[in-house]
Design a protein around this motif. Structure first.
Motif, PDB file in Angstrom:
ATOM      1  N   GLY A 645     106.055 -61.052  52.878  1.00 13.25           N
ATOM      2  CA  GLY A 645     106.499 -60.684  51.551  1.00 13.25           C
ATOM      3  C   GLY A 645     106.067 -59.350  51.017  1.00 13.25           C
ATOM      4  O   GLY A 645     106.426 -59.007  49.888  1.00 13.25           O
ATOM      5  N   VAL A 646     105.310 -58.525  51.765  1.00 13.02           N
ATOM      6  CA  VAL A 646     104.897 -57.222  51.254  1.00 13.02           C
ATOM      7  C   VAL A 646     104.774 -56.247  52.421  1.00 13.02           C
ATOM      8  O   VAL A 646     104.217 -56.588  53.473  1.00 13.02           O
ATOM      9  CB  VAL A 646     103.573 -57.309  50.472  1.00 13.02           C
ATOM     10  N   MET A 647     105.357 -55.027  52.240  1.00 12.33           N
ATOM     11  CA  MET A 647     105.256 -53.969  53.245  1.00 12.33           C
ATOM     12  C   MET A 647     105.037 -52.638  52.541  1.00 12.33           C
ATOM     13  O   MET A 647     105.478 -52.437  51.395  1.00 12.33           O
ATOM     14  CB  MET A 647     106.547 -53.880  54.080  1.00 12.33           C
ATOM     15  N   PHE A 648     104.396 -51.710  53.236  1.00 12.12           N
ATOM     16  CA  PHE A 648     104.289 -50.356  52.734  1.00 12.12           C
ATOM     17  C   PHE A 648     105.632 -49.660  52.966  1.00 12.12           C
ATOM     18  O   PHE A 648     106.215 -49.742  54.059  1.00 12.12           O
ATOM     19  CB  PHE A 648     103.172 -49.592  53.444  1.00 12.12           C
ATOM     20  N   ARG A 649     106.103 -48.997  51.953  1.00 15.09           N
ATOM     21  CA  ARG A 649     107.416 -48.344  52.061  1.00 15.09           C
ATOM     22  C   ARG A 649     107.414 -47.278  53.141  1.00 15.09           C
ATOM     23  O   ARG A 649     108.435 -47.052  53.804  1.00 15.09           O
ATOM     24  CB  ARG A 649     107.800 -47.750  50.702  1.00 15.09           C
ATOM     25  N   ARG A 650     106.285 -46.636  53.320  1.00 17.35           N
ATOM     26  CA  ARG A 650     106.240 -45.554  54.310  1.00 17.35           C
ATOM     27  C   ARG A 650     106.518 -46.076  55.712  1.00 17.35           C
ATOM     28  O   ARG A 650     106.997 -45.347  56.571  1.00 17.35           O
ATOM     29  CB  ARG A 650     104.864 -44.891  54.273  1.00 17.35           C
ATOM     30  N   ASP A 651     106.176 -47.371  55.957  1.00 18.69           N
ATOM     31  CA  ASP A 651     106.356 -47.926  57.295  1.00 18.69           C
ATOM     32  C   ASP A 651     107.829 -48.131  57.631  1.00 18.69           C
ATOM     33  O   ASP A 651     108.189 -48.219  58.811  1.00 18.69           O
ATOM     34  CB  ASP A 651     105.619 -49.258  57.422  1.00 18.69           C
ATOM     35  N   VAL A 652     108.663 -48.270  56.614  1.00 23.81           N
ATOM     36  CA  VAL A 652     110.108 -48.500  56.865  1.00 23.81           C
ATOM     37  C   VAL A 652     110.939 -47.478  56.091  1.00 23.81           C
ATOM     38  O   VAL A 652     112.062 -47.774  55.666  1.00 23.81           O
ATOM     39  CB  VAL A 652     110.488 -49.945  56.455  1.00 23.81           C
ATOM     40  N   ALA A 653     110.386 -46.297  55.915  1.00 29.10           N
ATOM     41  CA  ALA A 653     111.071 -45.287  55.085  1.00 29.10           C
ATOM     42  C   ALA A 653     112.435 -44.937  55.641  1.00 29.10           C
ATOM     43  O   ALA A 653     113.417 -44.816  54.898  1.00 29.10           O
ATOM     44  CB  ALA A 653     110.194 -44.041  54.965  1.00 29.10           C
ATOM     45  N   ASP A 654     112.537 -44.788  56.972  1.00 27.78           N
ATOM     46  CA  ASP A 654     113.822 -44.409  57.568  1.00 27.78           C
ATOM     47  C   ASP A 654     114.859 -45.500  57.377  1.00 27.78           C
ATOM     48  O   ASP A 654     116.033 -45.230  57.089  1.00 27.78           O
ATOM     49  CB  ASP A 654     113.638 -44.100  59.051  1.00 27.78           C
ATOM     50  N   ASP A 655     114.414 -46.778  57.526  1.00 24.08           N
ATOM     51  CA  ASP A 655     115.367 -47.877  57.350  1.00 24.08           C
ATOM     52  C   ASP A 655     115.841 -47.953  55.909  1.00 24.08           C
ATOM     53  O   ASP A 655     117.027 -48.210  55.638  1.00 24.08           O
ATOM     54  CB  ASP A 655     114.724 -49.205  57.753  1.00 24.08           C
ATOM     55  N   VAL A 656     114.939 -47.739  54.951  1.00 21.09           N
ATOM     56  CA  VAL A 656     115.320 -47.803  53.545  1.00 21.09           C
ATOM     57  C   VAL A 656     116.301 -46.682  53.209  1.00 21.09           C
ATOM     58  O   VAL A 656     117.281 -46.891  52.461  1.00 21.09           O
ATOM     59  CB  VAL A 656     114.066 -47.737  52.655  1.00 21.09           C
ATOM     60  N   LYS A 657     116.076 -45.490  53.749  1.00 24.12           N
ATOM     61  CA  LYS A 657     116.994 -44.388  53.480  1.00 24.12           C
ATOM     62  C   LYS A 657     118.388 -44.674  54.025  1.00 24.12           C
ATOM     63  O   LYS A 657     119.401 -44.238  53.472  1.00 24.12           O
ATOM     64  CB  LYS A 657     116.469 -43.094  54.101  1.00 24.12           C
TER      65      LYS A 657
END
Length: 1003
Positions: A645-657
């Motif tokens: 239920g919680v992740m650092f955004r930096r770890d999936v930044a490319d996927d979020v973009k």
């Protein structure tokens, strides 16, 4: 002079000799009651009591007298007398006389008394001497014409070797020769086997009878005793174990002789039942020769008997002492060592007052009579002699013992409080006065004192028996053992709170479906008791299984330790499985829960666990089952479920973009929030989901025993917005509970997103526009505000650590520089801006203090909020308020920290972390927890300013500025830089059109 001639003839005397268990004492009783009168002498008061009871059963109470040194039962027409050997009359007209255990005539301490009775006391019609076969040669030598009858043992005796005390069989007697050793063995047996009876020579007859009764009646299976049991006591003993093989015989410590060991070992086996003997404790195994002698009852013959002259001369003390030292003239007799009475006489002869008063034969004889007082208290010879001298002076001067003195002594012993040793000492004391009360002519009212001392001794004996039983006997076990020997069906019951009782005695506790027996329940008997309890448990297990299967979810609960509890009792525990949200259920139950009942219980608990996880973690469960997510959204959802239920955004930044707006909207419908620093599900940050998430992770990763789980989780699950971080705890627990480890504090991730919401407009504000938001500075940097401190529950120092951890860098300016710059930015005059800043700062500081005291926030340490501060003149005026004599020197105001995002493009806004945040993420994973700005400060937690408020070496000025050391701080100067050489711009490009539009707006 009293003279008792020796009878050196064995005519009319029969010696019945043989080992133990030959029926000698029984034969003597039968022969005595066959005569019209008789006297029998026995070596112990305990044995005399036993024989007295048996004779009374045959001829009635009125026909039998009991005479010992401390007890006298004398019916008027008694025809038979049962006595201790010391209490036997010197002369008798009885038709029958018997002396038991005549081999004690060789004993160094008491032997001369037995020898005297053997030589001098005869029955008119029949005389029996009972004893071991080793007495035959010496009796034939000193009593020519004696008739010898040898009786064989009725059963056989076998050697069983060495065994531990806790491995001894039931119906065993353990023999030791000191009270401390006896008590220690009895305590060990109580803990391991339920209890033991205790028999010591120092106990009163009543106490010893009561203890023997415990053993004989089957309340206990073990008897711990001294060698007193070897003196003819008829006990139901199957095995005798020697825990010691050395004893103190009154003069020295020595090893037991083979004959003494045979006498004691012979107590094993009664009538036709065989017995065994062996060693235990620290006693080494017996050698083969000694074993063979004991088994075959072949011991060294008694060669000499202890003898002391009875022809005493009372003419003077000197003559008395000389007559006691006369040597025997008969072969086979040897002069005995000084006994208690002769040693007391030796001490008294040193007292001048005794020498002065002992001037007549009558007084000398009275002194010798007083010296016969037994030393029951086992005190020093001098103290015992002092007591005798007191009694002797009373007898000489008053004619009787002073009853006031006796009453005082008796009163001291008339108390039943205290422990075993205290009561034993009082019994020894009262036995002394019981002996005095039974001496003829010593008291004015002997009957009163005999009754009183007997009553006190009985009460003390009963109290001592109660203490011994309480200390060395487990009543619960003793009652159950008796029922087992009777082959009775044991009745078991279970109380409402789970206590299990067998025959009314608590035997264990039933918690859930597991039975725990009480401590100390061991051995074969304990197994039988548990078998009876299990019969009741089998029915109870079935009933409980039915109740659990029909119970509601409110009766079940999952604890933070991983146990599933039903009505407070653990019934199962959770274990890891392939899927983190589907833990395995392990049932906690005994073997009695089987078949359908077990299957139903397991199915019900599994159904509850799955329902509980699906309910508490519903957002996560729904996300794991989502069917409408596709592509990158489905992959991102899978990662979020895996990370609970919680992740650092930096770890999936490319996927979020790469997510389009439709994909983001579909994920938001499942409660997912795309924050500036984290991607998380706010619903899972509540206490119950956070606690369950950490439990599931701990099960999967063997984390129940990791540092911090037991102490940290309750604190994190308590709804706090931030907590002081402990570096020693497992950091994963912070993340699972929805917290981020930043500097000295761990902050909840949704609070960090609220912080980003506060920072974002400060960095989006344009200088020159109005109004300026609180905390905004120049559009590139911002200052911390009370709102930020309030939502974090942090101090300004904590705030520095948090912002650095989030990837921000700090620039330092003086308070004057900040005030001057802000005055230039605001449309209001500088003085008014300063005043407004002062009021606003004070008001918000108070608000922050109030909010920090509210539940869920830690108290905030009072400190100046970074931002505009009061001018020095105002500070000086405030210091002089109250009639100060001189103006106080104003303190240097603290510098102001201006925060900006770390990265090459300083115009980036909060919520779009780039290189600085990614670099911080790597630091955090390594456990450093500090950003670029903190690394420039050369160490975690160090301030960017010196104690004197001046910029530190770690805070380098902006390019183009150079501070002068040693000079007062100068106002900041904002100088225009030389214009850059512009490149030609295509007038048709969008950028050129945008620039022209801005110029028109300015005009």
């Amino acid at each position: 002079m009293n003279f008792h001639p020796m009878i050196l003839s064995g005519r009319g005397v029969t010696a019945v000799l043989g080992p133990t268990n030959t029926g000698k004492t029984h034969y003597a009783i039968e022969r005595m009651v066959a005569h019209g009168s008789g006297v029998i002498g026995l070596p112990l008061r305990l044995l005399a009591r036993e024989v007295y009871t048996r004779v009374v059963e045959k001829v009635g109470t009125n026909a039998v007298a009991l005479v010992t040194g401390e007890e006298k039962i004398s019916p008027p027409n008694a025809r038979f007398s049962v006595c201790t050997v010391e209490a036997m009359p010197r002369e008798t007209n009885a038709a029958f006389v018997a002396i038991d255990e005549v081999q004690l005539a060789a004993d160094l301490e008491r032997g001369h008394i037995f020898t005297d009775r053997i030589l001098h006391l005869r029955g008119r019609e029949e005389t029996l001497l009972l004893g071991a076969g080793t007495m035959r040669p010496i009796l034939e030598r000193i009593l020519p014409g004696i008739t010898i009858v040898e009786r064989p043992r009725m059963s056989q005796l076998f050697y069983a070797g060495q065994k531990k005390i806790t491995r001894l069989p039931q119906r065993s007697a353990i023999v030791a020769f000191s009270a401390d050793e006896v008590y220690a063995i009895a305590e060990l047996i109580r803990r391991q086997r339920g209890g033991a009876a205790v028999v010591l020579g120092a106990l009163s007859p009543r106490t010893r009878n009561a203890q023997v009764g415990l053993y004989q009646e089957g309340d206990v299976e073990y008897l711990v005793a001294t060698d007193a049991i070897g003196m003819g006591l008829n006990l139901d003993v199957d095995h005798v174990a020697f825990a010691q093989d050395r004893k103190f015989d009154g003069f020295q410590f020595r090893h037991l002789t083979p004959g003494e060991m045979g006498q004691i070992a012979g107590r094993a086996g009664r009538h036709l039942r065989d017995g065994t003997f062996g060693v235990t404790g620290q006693v080494p195994p017996l050698d083969d020769e000694l074993v063979e002698r004991i088994e075959s009852h072949e011991f060294q013959e008694v060669k000499v008997l202890q003898w002391r002259s009875k022809a005493l001369d009372f003419s003077s003390l000197r003559d008395l002492r000389e007559s006691l030292e006369v040597a025997p003239t008969v072969p086979g007799l040897t002069r005995a060592l000084p006994a208690t009475d002769s040693r007391a006489l030796e001490h008294l002869c040193r007292y001048p007052e005794i020498l002065d008063i002992s001037t007549t034969p009558a007084r000398v004889e009275k002194l010798w009579e007083a010296c016969a007082l037994p030393d029951y208290r086992r005190i020093a010879p001098a103290q015992h002699a002092d007591l005798i001298s007191t009694l002797f002076f009373d007898l000489v001067r008053r004619g009787t013992v002073n009853e006031e003195f006796m009453a005082e002594q008796v009163k001291r012993a008339d108390r039943t409080d205290g422990e075993i040793d205290t009561l034993s000492a009082r019994i020894a004391q009262i036995r002394t006065w019981t002996y005095v009360s039974n001496r003829p002519g010593w008291l004015t009212d002997p009957t009163h004192w005999q009754e009183k001392t007997r009553e006190i001794e009985d009460r003390l004996s009963d109290a001592l028996h109660e203490r011994l039983t309480k200390r060395f006997v487990d009543r619960r076990t003793s009652v159950l053992m008796r029922r087992l020997r009777e082959n009775a069906m044991l009745e078991a019951e279970i109380s409402v709170n789970g206590d299990v009782f067998v025959e009314g005695h608590h035997v264990g506790q039933l918690a859930g479906f597991r039975f725990t027996p009480v401590s100390g329940a061991e051995g074969p008997d304990a197994r039988a008791v548990q078998a009876a309890a299990q019969k009741a448990l089998a029915l109870e297990f079935e009933a409980r299984a039915a109740r659990l299967f029909a119970s509601g979810n409110s009766d079940l609960a999952i604890g933070s330790d991983g146990f599933v509890r039903w009505l407070g009792d653990p019934v199962a525990r959770l274990a890891a499985s392939d899927h983190v949200m589907r833990p395995r259920v392990i049932l906690l139950s005994d073997e009695q829960l089987t078949g359908n009942a077990r299957d139903h219980v397991l199915a019900r608990i599994e159904r509850f666990v799955n329902h509980h996880i699906a309910t508490v973690l519903k957002p996560l469960d729904d996300l794991s089952r989502a069917e409408d997510l596709q592509g990158l959204a489905k992959g991102l959802a899978f990662q979020l479920v895996e990370n609970l239920g919680v992740m650092f955004r930096r770890d999936v930044a490319d996927d979020v973009k790469s997510l389009d707006q439709d994909a983001r909207a579909s994920m938001r419908r499942y409660g997912i929030r795309f924050g500036a620093y984290h991607i998380f599900m706010p619903a899972l940050l509540k206490p119950a989901p956070a606690e369950l998430i950490t439990l599931l992770w701990a099960l999967k990763n063997d984390g129940l025993d990791k540092p911090g789980y037991g102490e940290l989780i309750p604190a994190l699950a308590a709804g706090r917005t931030s907590v002081v971080a402990d570096p020693g705890f497992e950091r994963t627990f912070y993340k699972l509970a929805g917290f981020r480890f930043l500097g000295k504090r761990a902050v909840r991730v949704d609070i960090l997103e609220r912080l980003a919401d506060l920072i974002r407009p400060l960095l989006q504000w344009k200088p020159g526009t109005s109004p300026r938001p609180e905390g905004a500075y120049d559009g590139r940097r911002f200052m911390t505000t009370t709102s930020m401190l309030s939502i974090l529950g942090a101090t300004p120092d904590d705030m520095e650590e948090i912002l650095k951890g989030l990837g921000y860098r700090a620039d330092t300016v003086t308070a004057e520089e900040a005030a001057s710059f802000l005055a230039a930015q605001d449309p209001a005059p500088a003085s008014e801006a300063t005043a407004e800043a002062q009021a606003e700062t004070a008001e918000k500081t108070e608000d922050a203090a109030d909010e920090s005291a509210s539940p869920g926030n830690e108290p905030v340490t009072e400190a100046p909020v970074e931002g505009p501060v009061a001018e020095p003149e105002a500070a000086a005026a405030e210091a002089n308020e109250g009639g100060a004599a001189a103006a106080a020197e104003p303190e240097a105001p603290k510098p102001v920290l201006l925060w900006r995002p770390a990265g090459r493009n300083e115009n980036q806004r909060a919520g779009r972390p780039q290189q600085g945040e990614r670099r911080h993420g790597r630091d955090e994973q390594r456990g450093e927890g500090r950003g670029q700005g903190e690394r420039e400060a050369k160490g975690p937690g160090r301030s960017n300013r010196r104690p004197d408020g001046k910029p530190g070496r770690g805070n380098r000025p902006e390019r183009g500025e150079r501070p002068d050391r040693g000079k007062a701080p100068q106002p900041a100067r904002f100088e225009a830089k030389p214009p850059r050489k512009e490149k030609p711009v295509d007038p048709d490009s969008p950028f050129a059109k945008l620039a022209a539009l801005k110029e028109q707006m300015k005009k």
